[in-house]
Motif scaffolding. Structure first.
Motif, PDB file in Angstrom:
ATOM      1  N   LEU A  85      48.310 -18.644  47.506  1.00  0.00           N
ATOM      2  CA  LEU A  85      47.301 -19.619  47.935  1.00  0.00           C
ATOM      3  C   LEU A  85      47.569 -20.972  47.279  1.00  0.00           C
ATOM      4  O   LEU A  85      47.913 -21.051  46.105  1.00  0.00           O
ATOM      5  CB  LEU A  85      45.896 -19.127  47.578  1.00  0.00           C
ATOM      6  CG  LEU A  85      45.460 -17.817  48.257  1.00  0.00           C
ATOM      7  CD1 LEU A  85      44.075 -17.408  47.783  1.00  0.00           C
ATOM      8  CD2 LEU A  85      45.487 -17.946  49.772  1.00  0.00           C
ATOM      9  N   ASP A  86      47.438 -22.030  48.072  1.00  0.00           N
ATOM     10  CA  ASP A  86      47.698 -23.370  47.576  1.00  0.00           C
ATOM     11  C   ASP A  86      46.549 -24.277  48.032  1.00  0.00           C
ATOM     12  O   ASP A  86      46.350 -24.441  49.233  1.00  0.00           O
ATOM     13  CB  ASP A  86      49.045 -23.852  48.126  1.00  0.00           C
ATOM     14  CG  ASP A  86      49.441 -25.200  47.557  1.00  0.00           C
ATOM     15  OD1 ASP A  86      48.883 -25.577  46.500  1.00  0.00           O
ATOM     16  OD2 ASP A  86      50.282 -25.876  48.176  1.00  0.00           O
ATOM     17  N   PRO A  87      45.787 -24.860  47.118  1.00  0.00           N
ATOM     18  CA  PRO A  87      45.932 -24.793  45.672  1.00  0.00           C
ATOM     19  C   PRO A  87      45.533 -23.427  45.130  1.00  0.00           C
ATOM     20  O   PRO A  87      44.871 -22.651  45.828  1.00  0.00           O
ATOM     21  CB  PRO A  87      44.955 -25.876  45.180  1.00  0.00           C
ATOM     22  CG  PRO A  87      43.913 -25.958  46.248  1.00  0.00           C
ATOM     23  CD  PRO A  87      44.618 -25.674  47.545  1.00  0.00           C
ATOM     24  N   PRO A  88      45.910 -23.134  43.889  1.00  0.00           N
ATOM     25  CA  PRO A  88      45.561 -21.836  43.321  1.00  0.00           C
ATOM     26  C   PRO A  88      44.047 -21.649  43.281  1.00  0.00           C
ATOM     27  O   PRO A  88      43.322 -22.594  42.996  1.00  0.00           O
ATOM     28  CB  PRO A  88      46.111 -21.904  41.891  1.00  0.00           C
ATOM     29  CG  PRO A  88      47.034 -23.054  41.857  1.00  0.00           C
ATOM     30  CD  PRO A  88      46.649 -23.993  42.959  1.00  0.00           C
ATOM     31  N   PRO A  89      43.581 -20.442  43.592  1.00  0.00           N
ATOM     32  CA  PRO A  89      42.130 -20.202  43.559  1.00  0.00           C
ATOM     33  C   PRO A  89      41.587 -20.328  42.140  1.00  0.00           C
ATOM     34  O   PRO A  89      42.246 -19.931  41.183  1.00  0.00           O
ATOM     35  CB  PRO A  89      42.002 -18.761  44.067  1.00  0.00           C
ATOM     36  CG  PRO A  89      43.339 -18.140  43.850  1.00  0.00           C
ATOM     37  CD  PRO A  89      44.345 -19.244  43.932  1.00  0.00           C
ATOM     38  N   LYS A  90      40.378 -20.880  42.059  1.00  0.00           N
ATOM     39  CA  LYS A  90      39.759 -21.052  40.733  1.00  0.00           C
ATOM     40  C   LYS A  90      38.506 -20.215  40.588  1.00  0.00           C
ATOM     41  O   LYS A  90      38.107 -19.862  39.480  1.00  0.00           O
ATOM     42  CB  LYS A  90      39.414 -22.521  40.501  1.00  0.00           C
ATOM     43  CG  LYS A  90      40.647 -23.344  40.311  1.00  0.00           C
ATOM     44  CD  LYS A  90      40.401 -24.799  40.145  1.00  0.00           C
ATOM     45  CE  LYS A  90      41.724 -25.523  39.966  1.00  0.00           C
ATOM     46  NZ  LYS A  90      42.724 -25.190  40.992  1.00  0.00           N
ATOM     47  N   THR A  91      37.877 -19.913  41.706  1.00  0.00           N
ATOM     48  CA  THR A  91      36.649 -19.107  41.648  1.00  0.00           C
ATOM     49  C   THR A  91      36.776 -17.937  42.597  1.00  0.00           C
ATOM     50  O   THR A  91      37.017 -18.119  43.794  1.00  0.00           O
ATOM     51  CB  THR A  91      35.422 -19.959  42.051  1.00  0.00           C
ATOM     52  OG1 THR A  91      35.401 -21.123  41.239  1.00  0.00           O
ATOM     53  CG2 THR A  91      34.138 -19.186  41.848  1.00  0.00           C
ATOM     54  N   LEU A  92      36.647 -16.746  42.046  1.00  0.00           N
ATOM     55  CA  LEU A  92      36.722 -15.521  42.857  1.00  0.00           C
ATOM     56  C   LEU A  92      35.451 -14.715  42.616  1.00  0.00           C
ATOM     57  O   LEU A  92      35.020 -14.552  41.473  1.00  0.00           O
ATOM     58  CB  LEU A  92      37.959 -14.710  42.462  1.00  0.00           C
ATOM     59  CG  LEU A  92      38.255 -13.425  43.244  1.00  0.00           C
ATOM     60  CD1 LEU A  92      39.763 -13.153  43.294  1.00  0.00           C
ATOM     61  CD2 LEU A  92      37.545 -12.194  42.688  1.00  0.00           C
ATOM     62  N   VAL A  93      34.852 -14.252  43.691  1.00  0.00           N
ATOM     63  CA  VAL A  93      33.679 -13.378  43.587  1.00  0.00           C
ATOM     64  C   VAL A  93      34.058 -12.008  44.123  1.00  0.00           C
ATOM     65  O   VAL A  93      34.619 -11.892  45.226  1.00  0.00           O
ATOM     66  CB  VAL A  93      32.483 -13.951  44.388  1.00  0.00           C
ATOM     67  CG1 VAL A  93      31.334 -12.947  44.445  1.00  0.00           C
ATOM     68  CG2 VAL A  93      32.004 -15.261  43.763  1.00  0.00           C
ATOM     69  N   GLU A  94      33.771 -10.989  43.324  1.00  0.00           N
ATOM     70  CA  GLU A  94      34.050  -9.608  43.732  1.00  0.00           C
ATOM     71  C   GLU A  94      32.722  -8.868  43.878  1.00  0.00           C
ATOM     72  O   GLU A  94      31.911  -8.865  42.956  1.00  0.00           O
ATOM     73  CB  GLU A  94      34.912  -8.920  42.678  1.00  0.00           C
ATOM     74  CG  GLU A  94      35.096  -7.422  42.958  1.00  0.00           C
ATOM     75  CD  GLU A  94      35.943  -6.743  41.878  1.00  0.00           C
ATOM     76  OE1 GLU A  94      37.095  -6.421  42.166  1.00  0.00           O
ATOM     77  OE2 GLU A  94      35.442  -6.541  40.756  1.00  0.00           O
ATOM     78  N   LEU A  95      32.535  -8.230  45.013  1.00  0.00           N
ATOM     79  CA  LEU A  95      31.369  -7.362  45.195  1.00  0.00           C
ATOM     80  C   LEU A  95      31.834  -5.929  44.933  1.00  0.00           C
ATOM     81  O   LEU A  95      32.596  -5.366  45.720  1.00  0.00           O
ATOM     82  CB  LEU A  95      30.790  -7.494  46.612  1.00  0.00           C
ATOM     83  CG  LEU A  95      30.464  -8.922  47.085  1.00  0.00           C
ATOM     84  CD1 LEU A  95      29.695  -8.880  48.410  1.00  0.00           C
ATOM     85  CD2 LEU A  95      29.664  -9.695  46.057  1.00  0.00           C
ATOM     86  N   GLY A  96      31.400  -5.354  43.830  1.00  0.00           N
ATOM     87  CA  GLY A  96      31.829  -3.994  43.475  1.00  0.00           C
ATOM     88  C   GLY A  96      32.798  -4.011  42.301  1.00  0.00           C
ATOM     89  O   GLY A  96      34.015  -4.016  42.475  1.00  0.00           O
ATOM     90  N   CYS A  97      32.231  -4.027  41.094  1.00  0.00           N
ATOM     91  CA  CYS A  97      33.055  -4.124  39.879  1.00  0.00           C
ATOM     92  C   CYS A  97      33.546  -2.756  39.430  1.00  0.00           C
ATOM     93  O   CYS A  97      34.696  -2.589  39.047  1.00  0.00           O
ATOM     94  CB  CYS A  97      32.196  -4.756  38.776  1.00  0.00           C
ATOM     95  SG  CYS A  97      32.960  -4.792  37.163  1.00  0.00           S
ATOM     96  N   TYR A  98      32.613  -1.785  39.487  1.00  0.00           N
ATOM     97  CA  TYR A  98      32.860  -0.457  38.900  1.00  0.00           C
ATOM     98  C   TYR A  98      33.282  -0.661  37.440  1.00  0.00           C
ATOM     99  O   TYR A  98      32.626  -1.403  36.724  1.00  0.00           O
ATOM    100  CB  TYR A  98      33.882   0.298  39.748  1.00  0.00           C
ATOM    101  CG  TYR A  98      33.980   1.775  39.429  1.00  0.00           C
ATOM    102  CD1 TYR A  98      32.822   2.566  39.255  1.00  0.00           C
ATOM    103  CD2 TYR A  98      35.215   2.410  39.302  1.00  0.00           C
ATOM    104  CE1 TYR A  98      32.923   3.923  38.965  1.00  0.00           C
ATOM    105  CE2 TYR A  98      35.312   3.758  39.017  1.00  0.00           C
ATOM    106  CZ  TYR A  98      34.161   4.505  38.848  1.00  0.00           C
ATOM    107  OH  TYR A  98      34.264   5.837  38.555  1.00  0.00           O
ATOM    108  N   VAL A  99      34.354  -0.037  36.963  1.00  0.00           N
ATOM    109  CA  VAL A  99      34.701  -0.138  35.543  1.00  0.00           C
ATOM    110  C   VAL A  99      35.535  -1.384  35.220  1.00  0.00           C
ATOM    111  O   VAL A  99      36.022  -1.532  34.099  1.00  0.00           O
ATOM    112  CB  VAL A  99      35.446   1.129  35.069  1.00  0.00           C
ATOM    113  CG1 VAL A  99      34.521   2.337  35.108  1.00  0.00           C
ATOM    114  CG2 VAL A  99      36.697   1.371  35.913  1.00  0.00           C
ATOM    115  N   GLY A 100      35.693  -2.258  36.207  1.00  0.00           N
ATOM    116  CA  GLY A 100      36.320  -3.549  35.926  1.00  0.00           C
ATOM    117  C   GLY A 100      37.825  -3.598  36.087  1.00  0.00           C
ATOM    118  O   GLY A 100      38.449  -4.608  35.759  1.00  0.00           O
TER     119      GLY A 100
END
Ligand code: SAM
Length: 180
Positions: A85-100
């Motif tokens: 990805l360009d520009p590099p992603p800075k914010t990512l949201v994950e739905l479903g962490c579980y043990v990380g």
């Protein structure tokens, strides 16, 4: 069709088949994972501040216990996509962490992709169950990523709204849906 920059756990094919005794979660395996990791003799010498070593250690436990994590291969494939990805992603949201496990992968990746800039990067990951969220927090801290990865306890629809209202997040570069 999901919007661009949306990866799901099925982006790269169907889930691995589960054996009947391996199906399910929140049955003690998650706390058992934390016990396993923190009782390893190499926890401080090898795992501390090494995200990839922590992912490998989770994978070793996972191979015996059959947990519902993405797994090393899918995390690596997703990180390959993130790196394009360009520009590099800075914010990512994950739905479903579980043990990380996957959150550690995203945090490590975003940190490396942004290391040449002074820009901060953030991963917000959501987990319904507070015991599982506490396991994730401990593993994320062990990996040295607690400055990048934030675990939000509670239903994602509420916690994401809250951080938006509080101004902790504005735009999102990548969303990862794995909360089924
Ligand atoms: C498949 S696991 C996530 C695995 C993780 N992404 C990984 O690969 O390491 C799904 C998790 O989503 C959580 N979950 C389910 N519904 C949720 C919701 N509405 N909000 C937050 N978390 C949720 C479950 O408790 C479960 O731990």
């Amino acid at each position: 069709m999901p919007p661009p920059n949306t990866f799901t756990s099925d982006t790269f094919g169907a889930r691995q088949p589960f054996t009947s005794d391996a199906f399910g979660f929140n049955d003690g395996r998650e706390v058992g994972l934390r016990d396993y990791i923190f009782s390893r003799p190499d926890v401080e010498t090898k795992l501390r501040n090494d995200p990839q070593a922590v992912i490998d250690a989770i994978s070793e436990y996972n191979a015996k216990k059959g947990m519902i994590t993405l797994g090393r291969a899918k995390i690596d494939k997703c990180n390959d996509l993130l790196s394009k990805l360009d520009p590099p992603p800075k914010t990512l949201v994950e739905l479903g962490c579980y043990v990380g496990m996957s959150a550690i992968g995203w945090g490590d990746s975003l940190k490396k992709l942004n290391e040449s800039t002074s820009e901060t990067c953030k991963v917000f990951t959501t987990e319904l169950d507070e015991t599982i969220a506490s396991v994730a927090r401990d593993l994320i801290a062990l990996a040295g990523l607690d400055d990048v990865v934030t675990v939000l306890d509670g239903p994602a629809a509420e916690t994401i709204r809250k951080i938006k209202t509080e101004g902790q997040i504005d735009t999102v570069d990548v969303m990862f849906f794995d909360h089924w």
